[in-house]
Design a protein around this motif. Structure first.
Motif, mmCIF file in Angstrom:
data_model
loop_
_atom_site.group_PDB
_atom_site.id
_atom_site.type_symbol
_atom_site.label_atom_id
_atom_site.label_comp_id
_atom_site.label_asym_id
_atom_site.label_seq_id
_atom_site.Cartn_x
_atom_site.Cartn_y
_atom_site.Cartn_z
ATOM 1 N N LEU A 87 0.702 -1.144 0.622
ATOM 2 C CA LEU A 87 0.043 -0.518 -0.079
ATOM 3 C C LEU A 87 0.895 1.067 0.160
ATOM 4 O O LEU A 87 1.681 1.151 0.569
ATOM 5 C CB LEU A 87 -1.091 -0.548 0.776
ATOM 6 C CG LEU A 87 -1.167 1.097 1.603
ATOM 7 C CD1 LEU A 87 -2.816 1.706 0.308
ATOM 8 C CD2 LEU A 87 -2.447 1.036 2.969
ATOM 9 N N ILE A 135 -2.172 -3.201 5.325
ATOM 10 C CA ILE A 135 -1.570 -4.071 4.840
ATOM 11 C C ILE A 135 -2.872 -5.412 5.516
ATOM 12 O O ILE A 135 -3.214 -4.820 6.538
ATOM 13 C CB ILE A 135 -0.857 -3.928 4.468
ATOM 14 C CG1 ILE A 135 0.138 -3.268 3.813
ATOM 15 C CG2 ILE A 135 0.603 -5.510 4.159
ATOM 16 C CD1 ILE A 135 2.168 -2.919 4.736
ATOM 17 N N PRO A 171 2.676 0.582 12.288
ATOM 18 C CA PRO A 171 3.096 2.421 12.100
ATOM 19 C C PRO A 171 1.919 2.425 11.084
ATOM 20 O O PRO A 171 2.332 2.142 10.752
ATOM 21 C CB PRO A 171 4.855 1.830 11.178
ATOM 22 C CG PRO A 171 4.689 0.454 10.270
ATOM 23 C CD PRO A 171 4.476 0.199 12.358
ATOM 24 N N ALA B 147 8.573 2.997 -2.226
ATOM 25 C CA ALA B 147 7.518 2.460 -1.674
ATOM 26 C C ALA B 147 6.604 2.459 -1.546
ATOM 27 O O ALA B 147 6.169 1.971 0.286
ATOM 28 C CB ALA B 147 6.458 4.313 -1.841
ATOM 29 N N THR B 148 5.593 1.124 -2.219
ATOM 30 C CA THR B 148 4.533 0.164 -1.255
ATOM 31 C C THR B 148 5.709 -0.915 -0.897
ATOM 32 O O THR B 148 5.406 -1.169 0.102
ATOM 33 C CB THR B 148 4.729 -0.807 -2.954
ATOM 34 O OG1 THR B 148 6.185 -1.561 -3.179
ATOM 35 C CG2 THR B 148 3.807 0.038 -3.913
ATOM 36 N N TRP B 149 7.238 -1.283 -1.459
ATOM 37 C CA TRP B 149 7.403 -2.680 -0.588
ATOM 38 C C TRP B 149 8.249 -2.106 0.660
ATOM 39 O O TRP B 149 8.359 -2.640 2.218
ATOM 40 C CB TRP B 149 9.055 -2.936 -1.217
ATOM 41 C CG TRP B 149 8.756 -4.020 -1.854
ATOM 42 C CD1 TRP B 149 8.531 -4.221 -3.382
ATOM 43 C CD2 TRP B 149 8.117 -5.378 -1.557
ATOM 44 N NE1 TRP B 149 7.777 -4.833 -3.752
ATOM 45 C CE2 TRP B 149 7.372 -6.103 -3.005
ATOM 46 C CE3 TRP B 149 7.314 -5.613 -0.324
ATOM 47 C CZ2 TRP B 149 6.981 -7.060 -2.476
ATOM 48 C CZ3 TRP B 149 7.641 -7.458 -0.256
ATOM 49 C CH2 TRP B 149 6.917 -7.781 -1.631
ATOM 50 N N GLY B 151 6.756 0.626 2.511
ATOM 51 C CA GLY B 151 5.768 0.388 3.155
ATOM 52 C C GLY B 151 5.515 -1.011 4.241
ATOM 53 O O GLY B 151 5.089 -1.176 5.414
ATOM 54 N N ARG B 152 5.844 -2.092 3.303
ATOM 55 C CA ARG B 152 5.506 -3.483 3.869
ATOM 56 C C ARG B 152 6.720 -3.548 4.918
ATOM 57 O O ARG B 152 6.584 -3.929 5.389
ATOM 58 C CB ARG B 152 5.994 -4.469 2.622
ATOM 59 C CG ARG B 152 5.862 -5.740 2.663
ATOM 60 C CD ARG B 152 4.297 -6.435 3.190
ATOM 61 N NE ARG B 152 4.128 -7.670 3.651
ATOM 62 C CZ ARG B 152 3.148 -8.751 4.460
ATOM 63 N NH1 ARG B 152 2.077 -7.267 3.881
ATOM 64 N NH2 ARG B 152 2.520 -8.894 4.809
ATOM 65 N N MET B 154 7.771 -1.892 6.998
ATOM 66 C CA MET B 154 7.783 -0.997 8.082
ATOM 67 C C MET B 154 6.674 -1.748 8.857
ATOM 68 O O MET B 154 6.453 -2.015 10.155
ATOM 69 C CB MET B 154 7.388 0.696 8.287
ATOM 70 C CG MET B 154 8.450 1.673 7.173
ATOM 71 S SD MET B 154 7.527 2.959 7.045
ATOM 72 C CE MET B 154 7.206 3.763 8.187
ATOM 73 N N HIS B 155 5.575 -2.268 8.317
ATOM 74 C CA HIS B 155 4.312 -2.483 8.785
ATOM 75 C C HIS B 155 4.840 -4.432 9.260
ATOM 76 O O HIS B 155 4.691 -4.654 10.574
ATOM 77 C CB HIS B 155 3.297 -3.433 7.376
ATOM 78 C CG HIS B 155 2.216 -4.305 8.143
ATOM 79 N ND1 HIS B 155 0.983 -4.066 8.838
ATOM 80 C CD2 HIS B 155 2.552 -6.078 7.329
ATOM 81 C CE1 HIS B 155 0.456 -5.252 8.528
ATOM 82 N NE2 HIS B 155 1.554 -6.291 8.192
ATOM 83 N N GLY B 158 7.577 -3.540 12.546
ATOM 84 C CA GLY B 158 7.274 -2.133 12.555
ATOM 85 C C GLY B 158 8.015 -1.407 13.276
ATOM 86 O O GLY B 158 8.438 -0.520 14.240
ATOM 87 N N ALA B 159 8.428 -0.720 12.002
ATOM 88 C CA ALA B 159 9.715 0.351 12.326
ATOM 89 C C ALA B 159 9.059 1.128 11.834
ATOM 90 O O ALA B 159 8.306 1.818 11.385
ATOM 91 C CB ALA B 159 10.820 -0.156 11.171
ATOM 92 N N SER B 253 8.678 -12.142 -1.241
ATOM 93 C CA SER B 253 8.550 -11.400 0.088
ATOM 94 C C SER B 253 10.002 -10.652 0.341
ATOM 95 O O SER B 253 10.089 -10.684 -0.957
ATOM 96 C CB SER B 253 7.980 -13.006 1.498
ATOM 97 O OG SER B 253 10.353 -13.376 1.601
#
Lengths: 180, 387
Positions: A87, A135, A171, B147-149, B151-152, B154-155, B158-159, B253
């Motif tokens: 996303l 996500i 986050p 940008a998308t990865w 975000g992934r 960080m998800h 938990g960064a 991944s």
């Protein structure tokens, strides 16, 4: 499922010629090996190439199955159900009808389809209301119209279950984009 | 140990750079200035150059055009690899190793252009390249992929944006001491976090700084290098790598992509690894790429960059120093020296290994790890050593 080669002689959606298809989807990157997928959109279908020999799907569309080297690949309708895997929000980009790069940006998602692990399509999202897409959210296909060209979009599968503000241990992308 | 017959056999003996800025010269003019500087730096003349490796960078001159513009008599090797410097370095090194040519010039100009710079779209000399057909915004390829990865990443881990900020601030702090750099004004963490969002979660400071300029290199055999004026820098190991499922939105991944292929192949061909290096140049065309190189090279575990960079941060100098010893991107990287496609990372490694970096010099530096490229189609790396 119709023979994909048939579309070269007589388009499945009726009377759109190859030249008209390319003009309608200018900027989408249409070429011989993915034209069937764009014709499918005009019929309201999300088509993913599937191998008639080994039954594996692959993305993006290729003329040959990368799993077993069969050329018998068939653009096959899929459910359009899946989960958001990637996303992002665009805050600048090419002008396009209905796309607002301000006010939080234009969302781009990569959705993993339920048909096969790691099988994904890229599009946008809408109808999340006050909720922020995240996500892992379950979504379903819902084409948007842009000047007659259907755009791949997703909406929440279960809108009532989306009352999760961002999970506390994750986050928030919203937190970052709110600075825009 | 994998087969590695070229190990330490090929040397970089000349470097030349125009520096990077937002200028008004043609890419050919920049390429020729860097080329002549590199050939002179190597103690050679036009008559010695018998190979030219140009670049397929948009707007860059072909190899035959470089040959004629430099007034070379003839060359026995010429090519035009994809952008990102290791494609060029490997091609030149392999030509010398195979005996196709003896002294190969690599020349790699970059230009800010309409696809990476709004300002370039206003410039009549540049905007011509822009297509009248607009691409679709809903695209997860190329720049959007990072940008998308990001975000992934960080998800999954938990960064926060803190490690991204450290990469950007580090590059800017180091650029201050590099007269070739386009952006030398210090960057604070507050300024970083207030940066204009371009592709959430990445803002303008997470993306390389488009600029004009050129780097050039001269490559020859290690034996020949011993007769030339500059301290030779040997290519100990070098590779490119691409993972099978490399389409940006289909990557299974973050656990396996081009960077992992590069790291595995380098480790299998090198006598030296991260405990031996004095210098580390992780490419940061996007900040997430450098964080990933740091983790995938094994400095810390996957997802550990946030903690690791906080622990290895020199607060006084506002930069990363691994174990107080190994600085990252001492020239300012792509984020601050300019969007060089990794040519700056390679040039700075060579200058440091020669001991010629002046105020930036890392004392006694003998081994450098240079890792240009992202995840999908241009991951690459090299270990360089002083002779």
């Amino acid at each position: 499922m119709a023979d994909p080669n048939q579309s070269e002689q007589k388009p499945a959606d009726g009377d759109l010629s190859d030249a008209e298809l390319l003009e309608l989807f200018a900027g989408h990157g249409v070429y011989r090996d993915n034209a069937a997928q764009y014709r499918g959109r005009l019929d309201g279908q999300l088509l993913i190439n599937r191998c008639a020999d080994c039954a594996r799907y692959h993305q993006p569309p290729r003329p040959m199955c990368p799993n077993c080297w069969s050329f018998d690949v068939v653009p096959t309708p899929v459910s359009g159900r899946g989960t958001i895997h990637l996303l992002m929000y665009l805050h600048a980009g090419p002008p396009a009808d209905g796309v607002d790069y301000h006010n939080g940006g234009h969302p781009v998602v990569v959705v993993e389809l339920e048909e096969q692990e790691h099988l994904r399509v890229t599009g946008t999202v809408h109808e999340f209301g006050p909720n922020e897409p995240s996500i892992g959210d379950a979504v379903e296909l819902d084409f948007l119209d842009r000047g007659g060209a259907p755009i791949v979009a997703f909406r929440p599968s279960h809108p009532t279950e989306l009352n999760h503000p961002t999970k506390p241990d994750q986050p928030s992308l919203q937190e970052h984009r709110s600075q825009d | 140990m994998a087969r590695s017959p070229m190990k330490d056999q090929i040397a970089i003996v000349g470097v030349g750079s125009t520096g990077f800025s937002r200028g008004d010269r043609s890419p050919l003019s920049l390429a020729l200035e860097a080329s002549t500087a590199a050939i002179r730096d190597a103690g050679l003349t036009a008559a010695d150059i018998d190979g030219v490796v140009a670049t397929a960078e948009a707007g860059a001159a072909s190899a035959p055009l470089v040959v004629s513009s430099l007034g070379l008599t003839e060359v026995s090797h010429h090519s035009r690899p994809a952008p990102l410097i290791m494609f060029s370095l490997l091609d030149a090194a392999q030509a010398v190793f195979a005996g196709t040519a003896d002294h190969v010039l690599i020349v790699t100009p970059v230009m800010m252009s309409s696809w990476n710079s709004r300002r370039a779209t206003q410039d009549p000399w540049r905007r011509g390249a822009r297509s009248s057909i607009l691409p679709v915004p809903e695209d997860s390829a190329n720049a959007n992929a990072y940008a998308t990865w990001a975000g992934r990443y960080m998800h999954e881990f938990g960064a926060s944006k803190d490690p991204f900020a450290r990469i950007a601030v580090n590059s800017r702090s180091n650029a201050a001491a590099n007269e070739l750099a386009a952006m030398r004004k210090p960057l604070s963490f507050d300024e970083y976090h207030a940066g204009r969002m371009i592709r959430t979660p990445l803002n303008m400071f997470d993306m390389d700084y488009p600029a004009d300029g050129a780097d050039a290199f001269v490559v020859t055999t290690a034996q020949r290098a011993a007769q030339l004026p500059q301290p030779p820098v040997l290519i100990h190991a070098a590779t490119t790598g691409v993972y099978g499922k490399n389409t940006e939105d289909q990557l299974p991944s973050l656990k396996r992509h081009g960077q992992h292929v590069v790291v595995d192949h380098l480790k299998a061909r090198s006598d030296l690894w991260i405990d031996d290096v004095d210098l580390f140049y992780p490419y940061e065309g996007f900040t997430i790429i450098a964080l990933s190189w740091l983790e995938n090279c094994g400095f810390c575990e996957m997802g550990g960059a946030e903690r690791y960079l906080a622990e290895h941060w020199n607060d006084e100098r506002q930069r990363i120093e691994i174990d107080g010893r190994i600085p990252l991107n001492t020239h300012g990287g792509s984020l601050s020296e300019g969007a060089t496609r990794g040519t700056g990372h390679l040039r700075e490694a060579v200058i440091q290994l020669r001991g010629q970096a002046g105020a930036r010099q890392v004392e006694g530096a003998k081994v450098a790890l240079v890792t240009p490229g992202g995840f999908f189609f241009n991951s690459q790396g090299a270990i360089l050593r002083s002779a």
